[in-house]
Design a protein around this motif. Structure first.
Motif, PDB file in Angstrom:
ATOM      1  N   ASP A 237      28.715  48.993  28.972  1.00 36.48           N
ATOM      2  CA  ASP A 237      28.903  47.569  29.919  1.00 36.48           C
ATOM      3  C   ASP A 237      30.662  47.762  29.549  1.00 36.48           C
ATOM      4  O   ASP A 237      31.277  47.284  30.467  1.00 36.48           O
ATOM      5  N   PHE A 238      31.181  47.668  28.350  1.00 36.90           N
ATOM      6  CA  PHE A 238      32.405  47.678  28.061  1.00 36.90           C
ATOM      7  C   PHE A 238      33.176  48.824  28.680  1.00 36.90           C
ATOM      8  O   PHE A 238      34.267  48.541  29.228  1.00 36.90           O
ATOM      9  N   MET A 239      32.869  50.065  28.818  1.00 37.54           N
ATOM     10  CA  MET A 239      33.522  51.191  29.271  1.00 37.54           C
ATOM     11  C   MET A 239      33.524  51.079  30.727  1.00 37.54           C
ATOM     12  O   MET A 239      34.500  51.364  31.346  1.00 37.54           O
TER      13      MET A 239
ATOM     14  N   PHE B 130      33.464  60.393  29.310  1.00 35.77           N
ATOM     15  CA  PHE B 130      32.752  58.806  29.611  1.00 35.77           C
ATOM     16  C   PHE B 130      31.618  58.884  29.231  1.00 35.77           C
ATOM     17  O   PHE B 130      31.233  57.982  28.380  1.00 35.77           O
ATOM     18  N   THR B 131      30.554  59.878  29.575  1.00 37.73           N
ATOM     19  CA  THR B 131      29.247  59.692  28.952  1.00 37.73           C
ATOM     20  C   THR B 131      29.296  60.020  27.552  1.00 37.73           C
ATOM     21  O   THR B 131      28.308  59.211  26.770  1.00 37.73           O
ATOM     22  N   SER B 132      29.744  61.119  26.987  1.00 39.39           N
ATOM     23  CA  SER B 132      29.620  61.138  25.542  1.00 39.39           C
ATOM     24  C   SER B 132      30.235  60.007  24.724  1.00 39.39           C
ATOM     25  O   SER B 132      29.658  60.186  23.626  1.00 39.39           O
TER      26      SER B 132
ATOM     27  N   PRO C 261      40.876  59.565  35.021  1.00 43.45           N
ATOM     28  CA  PRO C 261      40.360  59.949  36.321  1.00 43.45           C
ATOM     29  C   PRO C 261      39.201  59.306  36.629  1.00 43.45           C
ATOM     30  O   PRO C 261      38.661  58.854  37.865  1.00 43.45           O
ATOM     31  N   TYR C 262      38.116  59.391  35.615  1.00 42.49           N
ATOM     32  CA  TYR C 262      36.864  58.647  35.942  1.00 42.49           C
ATOM     33  C   TYR C 262      36.906  57.348  35.960  1.00 42.49           C
ATOM     34  O   TYR C 262      36.123  56.281  36.917  1.00 42.49           O
TER      35      TYR C 262
ATOM     36  N   LEU D 116      37.574  41.803  28.121  1.00 43.90           N
ATOM     37  CA  LEU D 116      36.546  42.778  28.423  1.00 43.90           C
ATOM     38  C   LEU D 116      35.194  42.755  27.303  1.00 43.90           C
ATOM     39  O   LEU D 116      34.309  43.038  27.720  1.00 43.90           O
ATOM     40  N   MET D 117      35.626  42.406  26.257  1.00 46.01           N
ATOM     41  CA  MET D 117      34.525  42.280  25.083  1.00 46.01           C
ATOM     42  C   MET D 117      33.582  41.098  25.317  1.00 46.01           C
ATOM     43  O   MET D 117      32.557  41.339  25.255  1.00 46.01           O
TER      44      MET D 117
END
Length: 433
Positions: A340-342, A324-326, A428-429, A360-361
């Motif tokens: 924000d989108f993620m 998620f971070t990468s 999962p995240y 979501l965009m």
């Protein structure tokens, strides 16, 4: 790993000269300014060619000098002695590393007057890049390299300074420039040799696949770029990354089967352990190493004799956070908007519609007024393998291999379901349903 393997493999033959270029910090901002200050395509093209030629030849000279300095004097040939004397006579011209050498010359190149004729412009560039010394150096290098079996230049780390902004087209020109200039380097070296004498020169550049994909898209003749993609789509080859490490690091005589038979659980959530791992991660070396390292650490902390089912489940959960971070960092939109989108994907259904993505965009303030803006962003999510396209009923393909992108796009358009699937690695995240 491939770069270091080639370096070691070719360097083991003393008849070869191998030059490894891995700049720590390549000054791309200054290079972009140079092109932006150029008044036409001729100036931009000539600048790119001249800079790369200067950097490559001086780096070849520097690496040759350092290797010859290690040889005992009685083992040096006459040509090698002349080359050492030439480099020593130029003080520290060849001593600084590639990044420093580039920085030293960028300032003088940026100070060039505009509105020069082509002839004046070429003369000024030649003057700034010490063409007189370069010609003299070429004569010496040709004599030294002539006796070599192969001269091999391996280049990596240029993508470390690749920035996600509007300058990508200009940066791509520099990447393409290094591929184009290699032929001219060969011709220049061979020019100073007797007839029928040739230097065998090879240049290999290592790039991230997403960067290469962009570079290829702006090339005038993309079909003429020779490339080899390192692919891990075959599961047996993919798991060898772990198996070979297991064998190498084990003090006892073991084989790959011992890893799966003695140290790893057979199933996770009722699925074969290998199938479970492949379904939950991106098929890249760093990803499988991360998961196994985490699973092994958890097993040790918990006092398990083998890596158990729960160890893998929790390792995948940690991996999901890491991915998620990468993904936020490795993207082509602004980092703030992508973040924000993620986060707005949290709790959404794993199979997600195009209309939901557009919604979501909007919440994330990503420009989506024009259809082309929407398509660009969704295609970008697909290229990062955040989502996969539905190519057949309930079959979603992810673009791990960019060569399959066009095929998947056509199949998805024909199905016209406008459905996508968030990759299992992020589920999962994101706590997707």
């Amino acid at each position: 790993a491939t770069l270091y393997y080639l370096n070691e493999e070719f360097s083991s033959d003393k008849r070869n000269h191998v030059c490894l270029i891995k700049p720590i910090n390549f000054e791309f901002d200054g290079l972009v300014s140079l092109i932006e200050n150029s008044s036409n395509e001729f100036e931009a093209g000539y600048l790119i060619e001249a800079i790369w030629k200067f950097l490559i030849l001086t780096e070849l000279a520097r690496s040759t000098y350092l290797k010859l300095k290690e040889k005992p004097k009685h083992a040096l040939t006459g040509d090698e002695k002349e080359f050492l004397a030439f480099v020593n006579s130029k003080d520290d011209f060849f001593v600084s590393d590639l990044s420093t050498r580039l920085e030293e010359h960028l300032a003088s190149l940026l100070s060039l007057e505009t509105k020069l004729s082509q002839k004046e412009f070429k003369h000024k560039i030649s003057e700034k890049l010490h063409d007189g010394i370069i010609v003299e150096m070429l004569k010496h290098l040709a004599k030294v390299f002539y006796k070599k079996n192969k001269v091999i230049l391996l280049i990596d780390n240029l993508d470390k300074s690749w920035k996600k902004n509007e300058k990508l087209k200009t940066l791509s020109k520099y990447i393409l420039g290094i591929l184009g200039v290699s032929g001219r380097v060969i011709r220049d070296l061979n020019y100073y040799l007797p007839d029928k004498s040739k230097v065998s020169f090879h240049l290999t550049l290592f790039l991230r696949s997403d960067i290469f994909k962009y570079v290829q898209s702006v090339a005038r003749e993309p079909d003429k770029i020779e490339f080899q993609r390192i692919s891990w789509s075959d599961p047996s080859i993919f798991f060898r990354i772990i198996e070979e490490r297991f064998i190498e690091l084990n003090q006892e005589e073991v084989d790959a089967d011992d890893l799966w038979e003695k140290y790893v659980t057979k199933k996770v959530k009722g699925v074969d352990v290998k199938e479970y791992i492949i379904s939950k991660i991106y098929q890249r070396p760093r990803d499988i190493i991360y998961v196994f390292q985490k699973a092994k650490d958890l097993a040790v902390q918990r006092g398990h004799i083998i890596i158990q089912e729960l160890d893998f489940i929790d390792a995948i959960a940690e991996y999901s956070n890491w991915i998620f971070t990468s993904v936020i960092v490795e993207n082509g939109v602004t980092q703030h908007q992508m973040e924000d989108f993620m986060y707005n994907l949290m709790g959404e259904a794993q199979i997600i519609s195009k209309s939901k993505l557009i919604q979501l965009m909007g919440i994330s303030k990503i420009e989506s007024e024009e259809p082309k803006d929407i398509d660009y962003f969704i295609n970008h999510l697909v290229s990062l393998s955040i989502i996969g396209r539905e190519v057949k009923k309930d079959v979603f393909n992810y673009d791990f291999d960019f060569s399959e992108n066009k095929k998947n796009q056509v199949l998805a358009n024909k199905l016209n379901s406008n459905r996508y699937r968030i990759h299992d690695s992020l589920v999962p995240y994101l706590e997707c349903t």
